[in-house]
Design a protein around this motif. Structure first.
Motif, short mmCIF file in Angstrom:
data_model
loop_
_atom_site.label_atom_id
_atom_site.label_comp_id
_atom_site.label_asym_id
_atom_site.label_seq_id
_atom_site.Cartn_x
_atom_site.Cartn_y
_atom_site.Cartn_z
N GLY A 28 30.06 -23.25 11.26
CA GLY A 28 30.17 -23.45 12.69
C GLY A 28 31.55 -23.87 13.16
N ASP A 29 32.46 -24.23 12.24
CA ASP A 29 33.82 -24.61 12.64
C ASP A 29 34.56 -23.41 13.23
OD1 ASP A 29 33.44 -27.17 11.76
OD2 ASP A 29 34.76 -27.02 10.03
N SER A 30 35.49 -23.70 14.12
CA SER A 30 36.34 -22.65 14.70
C SER A 30 37.61 -22.53 13.88
CB SER A 30 36.71 -23.00 16.13
OG SER A 30 35.58 -22.93 16.96
N LEU A 31 38.03 -21.29 13.66
CA LEU A 31 39.30 -21.01 13.00
C LEU A 31 40.17 -20.22 13.97
CD1 LEU A 31 38.02 -19.90 9.48
CD2 LEU A 31 38.89 -22.14 10.16
N VAL A 32 41.48 -20.36 13.83
CA VAL A 32 42.42 -19.67 14.69
C VAL A 32 43.15 -18.63 13.83
CG1 VAL A 32 44.45 -19.94 16.17
CG2 VAL A 32 42.69 -21.74 16.11
N LEU A 33 43.10 -17.37 14.25
CA LEU A 33 43.77 -16.29 13.54
C LEU A 33 44.96 -15.83 14.36
CD1 LEU A 33 40.69 -16.29 12.70
CD2 LEU A 33 41.14 -14.01 11.85
N THR A 34 46.12 -15.74 13.72
CA THR A 34 47.36 -15.39 14.39
C THR A 34 48.12 -14.37 13.56
OG1 THR A 34 47.49 -17.71 15.10
CG2 THR A 34 49.45 -16.37 15.43
N ARG A 35 48.76 -13.42 14.23
CA ARG A 35 49.69 -12.53 13.53
C ARG A 35 50.96 -13.32 13.25
NH1 ARG A 35 48.07 -8.75 17.75
NH2 ARG A 35 46.76 -7.15 16.80
N ASP A 36 51.44 -13.28 12.02
CA ASP A 36 52.70 -13.96 11.73
C ASP A 36 53.88 -13.01 11.94
OD1 ASP A 36 52.96 -12.39 9.44
OD2 ASP A 36 52.43 -14.00 8.06
N ASP A 37 55.09 -13.53 11.81
CA ASP A 37 56.30 -12.75 12.08
C ASP A 37 56.47 -11.58 11.12
OD1 ASP A 37 56.90 -14.44 14.18
OD2 ASP A 37 58.22 -15.71 12.97
N ALA A 38 55.86 -11.66 9.95
CA ALA A 38 55.99 -10.60 8.95
C ALA A 38 54.89 -9.55 9.09
CB ALA A 38 55.97 -11.21 7.56
N GLY A 39 54.03 -9.70 10.12
CA GLY A 39 52.95 -8.74 10.31
C GLY A 39 51.70 -9.08 9.54
N GLY A 40 51.65 -10.27 8.98
CA GLY A 40 50.47 -10.71 8.24
C GLY A 40 49.52 -11.48 9.14
N LEU A 41 48.48 -11.98 8.54
CA LEU A 41 47.45 -12.73 9.25
C LEU A 41 47.46 -14.18 8.78
CD1 LEU A 41 44.97 -12.56 11.17
CD2 LEU A 41 43.60 -12.06 9.14
N LEU A 42 47.59 -15.10 9.72
CA LEU A 42 47.58 -16.52 9.43
C LEU A 42 46.25 -17.09 9.89
CD1 LEU A 42 49.06 -19.16 8.61
CD2 LEU A 42 49.95 -19.23 10.94
N VAL A 43 45.54 -17.77 9.00
CA VAL A 43 44.26 -18.38 9.33
C VAL A 43 44.45 -19.89 9.25
CG1 VAL A 43 41.83 -18.61 8.67
CG2 VAL A 43 43.01 -16.42 8.34
N ARG A 44 44.14 -20.58 10.35
CA ARG A 44 44.26 -22.04 10.39
C ARG A 44 42.99 -22.63 10.97
NH1 ARG A 44 49.32 -22.79 14.08
NH2 ARG A 44 48.26 -21.09 15.10
N THR A 45 42.75 -23.88 10.61
CA THR A 45 41.66 -24.58 11.26
C THR A 45 42.10 -24.90 12.69
OG1 THR A 45 42.42 -26.80 10.63
CG2 THR A 45 40.94 -25.66 9.08
N PHE A 46 41.15 -25.19 13.54
CA PHE A 46 41.45 -25.53 14.93
C PHE A 46 42.36 -26.77 14.96
CE2 PHE A 46 40.41 -27.33 19.12
CZ PHE A 46 40.70 -26.23 19.91
N ASP A 47 42.07 -27.78 14.11
CA ASP A 47 42.89 -28.99 14.06
C ASP A 47 44.33 -28.67 13.64
OD1 ASP A 47 40.80 -30.60 14.91
OD2 ASP A 47 40.26 -31.23 12.88
N GLN A 48 44.50 -27.77 12.67
CA GLN A 48 45.85 -27.39 12.25
C GLN A 48 46.59 -26.72 13.40
OE1 GLN A 48 44.62 -24.93 8.97
NE2 GLN A 48 45.43 -26.37 7.45
N ALA A 49 45.92 -25.86 14.14
CA ALA A 49 46.55 -25.16 15.26
C ALA A 49 46.98 -26.15 16.34
CB ALA A 49 45.60 -24.12 15.84
N ILE A 50 46.14 -27.15 16.61
CA ILE A 50 46.49 -28.18 17.60
C ILE A 50 47.71 -28.96 17.14
CG2 ILE A 50 45.73 -30.38 18.63
CD1 ILE A 50 44.40 -27.97 19.91
N ARG A 51 47.72 -29.39 15.86
CA ARG A 51 48.87 -30.13 15.34
C ARG A 51 50.15 -29.30 15.41
NH1 ARG A 51 45.04 -31.89 11.62
NH2 ARG A 51 45.79 -30.43 10.04
N ASP A 52 50.06 -28.01 15.07
CA ASP A 52 51.24 -27.14 15.16
C ASP A 52 51.74 -27.04 16.60
OD1 ASP A 52 51.14 -26.67 12.45
OD2 ASP A 52 50.29 -24.64 12.62
N SER A 53 50.84 -26.90 17.55
CA SER A 53 51.22 -26.83 18.96
C SER A 53 51.86 -28.12 19.42
CB SER A 53 50.00 -26.52 19.83
OG SER A 53 49.50 -25.24 19.52
#
Length: 81
Positions: A28-53
């Protein structure tokens, strides 16, 4: 270390249990998926995404910059008091 994940019916990704335990990912946790600069896929937890922001905001505005300051500056730009 490299892990293998499989995409199953409906586009679901099965994350290896070792990684789920290490990162505290639960059903049930939310994950954040982002395209990285190299064209790959970055998967982070919601908490990691908040901390990065938050880290990026501190780098842009400084550690002491507050939401109240941001709002005051924008209200001034919009002609509001």
């Amino acid at each position: 270390m490299t892990y293998h994940a499989k995409v199953i019916a409906g586009g679901k990704i099965v994350i290896p249990s070792e990684l789920r335990h290490e990162f505290g990912i639960k059903d049930g946790d939310s994950l954040v998926l982002t395209r990285d600069d190299a064209g790959g896929l970055l998967v982070r937890t919601f908490d990691q995404a908040i901390r990065d922001s938050q880290r990026k905001a501190r780098e842009m505005f400084g550690a002491d910059y507050t939401v109240d300051q941001f709002l005051a500056e924008n209200r001034a730009d919009w002609g509001e008091v």
